[in-house]
Design a protein around this motif. Sequence first.
Motif, PDB file in Angstrom:
ATOM      1  N   LYS A 107       0.814  -1.219   0.000  1.00  0.00           N
ATOM      2  CA  LYS A 107       0.000   0.000   0.000  1.00  0.00           C
ATOM      3  C   LYS A 107       0.848   1.270   0.000  1.00  0.00           C
ATOM      4  CE  LYS A 107      -3.772  -2.255   2.497  1.00  0.00           C
ATOM      5  NZ  LYS A 107      -4.568  -2.303   3.753  1.00  0.00           N
ATOM      6  N   GLY A 108       2.133   1.108  -0.256  1.00  0.00           N
ATOM      7  CA  GLY A 108       3.009   2.268  -0.292  1.00  0.00           C
ATOM      8  C   GLY A 108       3.523   2.680   1.066  1.00  0.00           C
ATOM      9  N   ARG A 109       3.275   1.870   2.084  1.00  0.00           N
ATOM     10  CA  ARG A 109       3.766   2.149   3.428  1.00  0.00           C
ATOM     11  C   ARG A 109       4.082   0.828   4.113  1.00  0.00           C
ATOM     12  NH1 ARG A 109      -1.755   3.967   6.672  1.00  0.00           N
ATOM     13  NH2 ARG A 109      -2.756   1.920   6.667  1.00  0.00           N
ATOM     14  N   ILE A 110       4.803   0.892   5.201  1.00  0.00           N
ATOM     15  CA  ILE A 110       5.165  -0.320   5.944  1.00  0.00           C
ATOM     16  C   ILE A 110       4.075  -0.646   6.947  1.00  0.00           C
ATOM     17  CG2 ILE A 110       6.789  -1.308   7.607  1.00  0.00           C
ATOM     18  CD1 ILE A 110       8.996   0.284   6.270  1.00  0.00           C
ATOM     19  N   GLU A 111       3.595  -1.888   6.903  1.00  0.00           N
ATOM     20  CA  GLU A 111       2.653  -2.396   7.902  1.00  0.00           C
ATOM     21  C   GLU A 111       3.290  -3.619   8.549  1.00  0.00           C
ATOM     22  OE1 GLU A 111      -1.048  -3.209   6.012  1.00  0.00           O
ATOM     23  OE2 GLU A 111      -1.577  -1.087   5.783  1.00  0.00           O
ATOM     24  N   LEU A 112       3.608  -3.506   9.824  1.00  0.00           N
ATOM     25  CA  LEU A 112       4.220  -4.594  10.574  1.00  0.00           C
ATOM     26  C   LEU A 112       3.106  -5.352  11.287  1.00  0.00           C
ATOM     27  CD1 LEU A 112       6.867  -5.949  11.430  1.00  0.00           C
ATOM     28  CD2 LEU A 112       7.064  -4.256  13.259  1.00  0.00           C
ATOM     29  N   ASN A 113       2.663  -6.456  10.695  1.00  0.00           N
ATOM     30  CA  ASN A 113       1.509  -7.215  11.194  1.00  0.00           C
ATOM     31  C   ASN A 113       1.940  -8.241  12.234  1.00  0.00           C
ATOM     32  OD1 ASN A 113      -0.315  -6.065   9.074  1.00  0.00           O
ATOM     33  ND2 ASN A 113       1.040  -7.237   7.732  1.00  0.00           N
ATOM     34  N   TYR A 114       1.056  -8.512  13.215  1.00  0.00           N
ATOM     35  CA  TYR A 114       1.378  -9.493  14.250  1.00  0.00           C
ATOM     36  C   TYR A 114       0.170 -10.367  14.581  1.00  0.00           C
ATOM     37  CZ  TYR A 114      -0.868  -5.971  17.265  1.00  0.00           C
ATOM     38  OH  TYR A 114      -1.746  -5.075  17.826  1.00  0.00           O
ATOM     39  N   ILE A 115       0.479 -11.578  15.047  1.00  0.00           N
ATOM     40  CA  ILE A 115      -0.519 -12.523  15.555  1.00  0.00           C
ATOM     41  C   ILE A 115       0.039 -13.117  16.846  1.00  0.00           C
ATOM     42  CG2 ILE A 115      -1.545 -14.812  15.195  1.00  0.00           C
ATOM     43  CD1 ILE A 115      -1.996 -14.119  12.324  1.00  0.00           C
ATOM     44  N   ILE A 116      -0.777 -13.126  17.908  1.00  0.00           N
ATOM     45  CA  ILE A 116      -0.341 -13.647  19.206  1.00  0.00           C
ATOM     46  C   ILE A 116      -1.395 -14.606  19.749  1.00  0.00           C
ATOM     47  CG2 ILE A 116       0.425 -13.069  21.540  1.00  0.00           C
ATOM     48  CD1 ILE A 116       0.916 -10.205  20.551  1.00  0.00           C
ATOM     49  N   PRO A 117      -1.096 -15.898  19.897  1.00  0.00           N
ATOM     50  CA  PRO A 117      -2.040 -16.830  20.543  1.00  0.00           C
ATOM     51  C   PRO A 117      -2.283 -16.410  21.988  1.00  0.00           C
ATOM     52  CG  PRO A 117      -0.348 -18.031  19.339  1.00  0.00           C
ATOM     53  CD  PRO A 117       0.090 -16.594  19.384  1.00  0.00           C
ATOM     54  N   LEU A 118      -3.531 -16.521  22.434  1.00  0.00           N
ATOM     55  CA  LEU A 118      -3.908 -16.047  23.775  1.00  0.00           C
ATOM     56  C   LEU A 118      -3.756 -17.154  24.815  1.00  0.00           C
ATOM     57  CD1 LEU A 118      -7.092 -14.007  22.757  1.00  0.00           C
ATOM     58  CD2 LEU A 118      -4.784 -13.146  23.182  1.00  0.00           C
ATOM     59  N   THR A 119      -2.550 -17.693  24.937  1.00  0.00           N
ATOM     60  CA  THR A 119      -2.308 -18.729  25.935  1.00  0.00           C
ATOM     61  C   THR A 119      -0.891 -18.629  26.466  1.00  0.00           C
ATOM     62  OG1 THR A 119      -2.413 -21.119  26.380  1.00  0.00           O
ATOM     63  CG2 THR A 119      -1.569 -20.455  24.234  1.00  0.00           C
ATOM     64  N   GLU A 120      -0.739 -18.839  27.773  1.00  0.00           N
ATOM     65  CA  GLU A 120       0.573 -18.890  28.408  1.00  0.00           C
ATOM     66  C   GLU A 120       1.025 -20.340  28.345  1.00  0.00           C
ATOM     67  OE1 GLU A 120       3.791 -19.314  30.508  1.00  0.00           O
ATOM     68  OE2 GLU A 120       2.040 -20.085  31.569  1.00  0.00           O
ATOM     69  N   LEU A 121       2.182 -20.602  27.751  1.00  0.00           N
ATOM     70  CA  LEU A 121       2.571 -21.956  27.367  1.00  0.00           C
ATOM     71  C   LEU A 121       2.830 -22.892  28.540  1.00  0.00           C
ATOM     72  CD1 LEU A 121       4.974 -21.158  24.382  1.00  0.00           C
ATOM     73  CD2 LEU A 121       2.534 -21.716  24.317  1.00  0.00           C
ATOM     74  N   THR A 122       3.332 -22.391  29.664  1.00  0.00           N
ATOM     75  CA  THR A 122       3.692 -23.289  30.762  1.00  0.00           C
ATOM     76  C   THR A 122       2.503 -23.689  31.620  1.00  0.00           C
ATOM     77  OG1 THR A 122       4.207 -21.475  32.290  1.00  0.00           O
ATOM     78  CG2 THR A 122       5.984 -22.247  30.847  1.00  0.00           C
ATOM     79  N   THR A 123       1.424 -22.927  31.579  1.00  0.00           N
ATOM     80  CA  THR A 123       0.253 -23.245  32.399  1.00  0.00           C
ATOM     81  C   THR A 123      -1.016 -23.466  31.585  1.00  0.00           C
ATOM     82  OG1 THR A 123      -0.357 -20.902  32.660  1.00  0.00           O
ATOM     83  CG2 THR A 123       1.163 -21.833  34.289  1.00  0.00           C
ATOM     84  N   GLY A 124      -1.048 -22.982  30.350  1.00  0.00           N
ATOM     85  CA  GLY A 124      -2.270 -23.077  29.553  1.00  0.00           C
ATOM     86  C   GLY A 124      -3.291 -22.009  29.892  1.00  0.00           C
ATOM     87  N   LYS A 125      -2.928 -21.079  30.795  1.00  0.00           N
ATOM     88  CA  LYS A 125      -3.866 -20.027  31.177  1.00  0.00           C
ATOM     89  C   LYS A 125      -3.991 -18.978  30.075  1.00  0.00           C
ATOM     90  CE  LYS A 125      -3.061 -20.344  36.180  1.00  0.00           C
ATOM     91  NZ  LYS A 125      -2.610 -19.601  37.382  1.00  0.00           N
TER      92      LYS A 125
END
Length: 453
Positions: A107-125
Amino acid sequence: MINAVQGHRTNSIQEAINYLKSDHDHNGAFRNVKPRDFAGSALDCVYAAESIDRKHKYVSGSLAFEPSERPTDKELLAVVEAFRKTFMAGLEHGVNFVDYWNIHEDKGRIELNYIIPLTELTTGKRINPFPPGKAKEDFKDSFDAYINHQLGFDQVVRDPLKATNSKFEAKVLPHSKSKLAEQVRANKPDKENISDNVAYQIHQGKISNRQQLCDYLENFGEITRVNDKFISLKIHGSQKAFRLKGPVYEYGANFQKLKLESATKEAPHRKKLNDSDFQKVRDTLKRLTDSRKEFHQKLISQPMVGRSNKNRLYGAKSIPKQSAPVKEVQQTPQKAPTQVQAPLVSTVPKQVPEIAQKQPTAGQPGMKDSPTKESASSGPTSMGSSSDSSIGNLQAQLSDLRNQIANAKDPAKAASLKIRAMKLEQQIGAAVEADRIRKLKESERFSGIKKKY
């Protein structure tokens, strides 16, 4: 730069990642610049999201830069690290959480996209980088201001006299093909035109309070609702009202102050932070980051065990209905379900090692010796074959999971598999207890029939 959070998602994370990696945009148009991976791991995110039983699986968003803002990859990597240390404060990347970042430049500009799973890996919370509430907006705004100041970019200054877009208009409307979206799109030019006219009247000094604002809006249609935060207007000839929302439409707005802020929106001193303003931003960001860090450290310090008031573990609320032992327990007298739904913690660790050693298969159930001696000796030999087979299948799944964990080289994948294995262990423990109770009661019933004869 501005952080545009797209929201918490319930759809497939793989589909979201495929879109970010795709050579085509949401309209199917070919991207003249191909997307490129930048940080994190898409595969780790898929593994983590698949371990989540909750409705919302991940959050997505974009750090969008102006066309004139051209940060280097080194600067962008520093922004990613700052993002992690801010919104995921107190958690270690790759140990407690994973993410995926890629770059769009079509689009003529920089877009830094992100995805983050909503879980803490050591507890599953559940974790949430952007919890609802005013603190979320303050957190985002202070982070944006801090990064823009550090990189020498202009600050994001919104015009207080303009009507802002709702989340639906900003995020859903551009992509939706529903009838509601079509109606909103039809009215949107009118909304923007009315907003521009209101701003002009304020600059001319013809609107100086909320009553005069409402009187002016009635020239365009019917005011259907007046709220502390917005004014709803249905224009002549339309069947649907839209909301005019923003600082100037709020109750108690200072029109003279907003007029001055709007007039100086493009002024150089509004684009840069002075030392005093930057200190305020830094203090706000530190306060909110420290609060987030404290919350996360408390989260991971407490293992995910049962809640005393609910007598169940976090995650699945009940054993899946397709499990054969559960169906039979539901037909037993009233006391049996209480014991099944609240399995003792000590039940699992005592039985699971035996399961792992026997490594049963679907055709060779491995729990024939688990029921009590009374149940095994007094009941008919055909009793519980379906239950034993079902338990055997669960044991086989657990054995396979353990093999996968032992061979997993990826920490995120191993953490995801461990969470699944833990839930399966709990399910097996409950199923074994249910089968023991069922066989015991069948044995008592069978013995009672023999006594009659």
